[in-house]
Design a protein around this motif. Sequence first.
Motif, PDB file in Angstrom:
ATOM      1  N   LEU A 139       0.832  -1.210   0.000  1.00  0.00           N
ATOM      2  CA  LEU A 139       0.000   0.000   0.000  1.00  0.00           C
ATOM      3  C   LEU A 139       0.862   1.253   0.000  1.00  0.00           C
ATOM      4  O   LEU A 139       0.644   2.172  -0.798  1.00  0.00           O
ATOM      5  N   TYR A 140       1.840   1.305   0.879  1.00  0.00           N
ATOM      6  CA  TYR A 140       2.681   2.499   0.982  1.00  0.00           C
ATOM      7  C   TYR A 140       3.533   2.703  -0.265  1.00  0.00           C
ATOM      8  O   TYR A 140       3.663   3.822  -0.764  1.00  0.00           O
ATOM      9  N   SER A 141       4.138   1.642  -0.761  1.00  0.00           N
ATOM     10  CA  SER A 141       4.982   1.776  -1.954  1.00  0.00           C
ATOM     11  C   SER A 141       4.139   2.160  -3.163  1.00  0.00           C
ATOM     12  O   SER A 141       4.552   2.986  -3.989  1.00  0.00           O
ATOM     13  N   GLY A 142       2.938   1.589  -3.273  1.00  0.00           N
ATOM     14  CA  GLY A 142       2.049   1.942  -4.379  1.00  0.00           C
ATOM     15  C   GLY A 142       1.604   3.389  -4.302  1.00  0.00           C
ATOM     16  O   GLY A 142       1.561   4.100  -5.311  1.00  0.00           O
ATOM     17  N   LEU A 259      -0.835   9.289   5.069  1.00  0.00           N
ATOM     18  CA  LEU A 259       0.105   8.176   5.194  1.00  0.00           C
ATOM     19  C   LEU A 259       1.193   8.474   6.220  1.00  0.00           C
ATOM     20  O   LEU A 259       1.659   7.575   6.923  1.00  0.00           O
ATOM     21  N   ALA A 260       1.606   9.752   6.303  1.00  0.00           N
ATOM     22  CA  ALA A 260       2.633  10.117   7.286  1.00  0.00           C
ATOM     23  C   ALA A 260       2.140   9.871   8.701  1.00  0.00           C
ATOM     24  O   ALA A 260       2.877   9.366   9.553  1.00  0.00           O
ATOM     25  N   VAL A 261       0.886  10.232   8.961  1.00  0.00           N
ATOM     26  CA  VAL A 261       0.317  10.033  10.295  1.00  0.00           C
ATOM     27  C   VAL A 261       0.283   8.544  10.640  1.00  0.00           C
ATOM     28  O   VAL A 261       0.687   8.136  11.739  1.00  0.00           O
ATOM     29  N   THR A 262      -0.181   7.721   9.708  1.00  0.00           N
ATOM     30  CA  THR A 262      -0.266   6.283   9.989  1.00  0.00           C
ATOM     31  C   THR A 262       1.128   5.664  10.105  1.00  0.00           C
ATOM     32  O   THR A 262       1.348   4.754  10.913  1.00  0.00           O
ATOM     33  N   TYR A 263       2.087   6.165   9.305  1.00  0.00           N
ATOM     34  CA  TYR A 263       3.466   5.656   9.382  1.00  0.00           C
ATOM     35  C   TYR A 263       4.063   5.950  10.751  1.00  0.00           C
ATOM     36  O   TYR A 263       4.633   5.069  11.401  1.00  0.00           O
ATOM     37  N   LEU A 264       3.921   7.200  11.198  1.00  0.00           N
ATOM     38  CA  LEU A 264       4.493   7.591  12.493  1.00  0.00           C
ATOM     39  C   LEU A 264       3.799   6.868  13.643  1.00  0.00           C
ATOM     40  O   LEU A 264       4.441   6.484  14.622  1.00  0.00           O
ATOM     41  N   ARG A 265       2.489   6.681  13.536  1.00  0.00           N
ATOM     42  CA  ARG A 265       1.765   5.958  14.587  1.00  0.00           C
ATOM     43  C   ARG A 265       2.233   4.508  14.667  1.00  0.00           C
ATOM     44  O   ARG A 265       2.255   3.916  15.747  1.00  0.00           O
TER      45      ARG A 265
END
Length: 283
Positions: A139-142, A259-265
């Motif tokens: 998901l993130y790479s896409g 995505l940044a918020v979910t990545y950091l969480r």
Amino acid sequence: MVRQLRRWHIVSTVVILVLAAVSSLIGLFRTGHYQAPPELVEAYQIQDLTILVVGIPVLAAGLWYAIRGSVRGRIIWIGGLAYMTYMWASIAIQIPFNELFLVYTALFGLSLFTFVDGMVSTDAERIRQTVEGQINVALYSGALTAIGLGLGALWLSDVIPPLLTGTTPSLIEESGQQAMATHVIDLGVVVPSILLSGAWLYRERTWGYVFAGVVLVLGATLAAPISIMTLVFMMGDTVSVSPIAAVFTFLPVLVSALLAVTYLRSMGSRTHPTADENRKQSI
């Protein structure tokens, strides 16, 4: 081996924070500081405001937690430096020459070199261990690939038609040659970085986890100035912004922010072990 912030990282970041605050305050409150059309002056002051209320707090918070060994803080700190590098490069090129030109240049140089050394001195394996299994890599790479391709297509749509017809881009006619600074920085640095991050993350390379986090924090931090300035240009008469261009401007930064918020969480509140803890683990 866990790498902590170097002393010059801290000193340099503090200098960036102070100079950025002073420069932005002067831009906001000094009458006649920007010698440009009213609509562009408004856009420049929006940049100053967002640096004060978004960029500086993000960089300061990242520094505070990175000093304490937080892996999340490390990513925020580097992402904040990437934001400062981007913003002050744009400002130094775009803003009509004034008394703060050398300050803009110093901010760009300090941000760039601190960012580069902050990246190469990062414990990438530790970041990977913290994030791996906590995010959906596909998901993130896409999403990163889609953002990079979309941003590249947006700016190329401004450049390629004039190149094929031998004309001048409308943006230059409306705002001057310096208006292309964003195209140069995005097409030359930002878009390749986003695509590289997506590719490395998809292959689950260790540095892909680091690059992805930094790029997402950069995109999230840029969301405010880009969105607000686009709205200002849409409501004014100086720069033309089509609805399609607006959509492709808003969408990438908003997706990056989410995505940044979910990545950091996903990183939780894990910290780097201290030197004493490392010795105890070795024993």
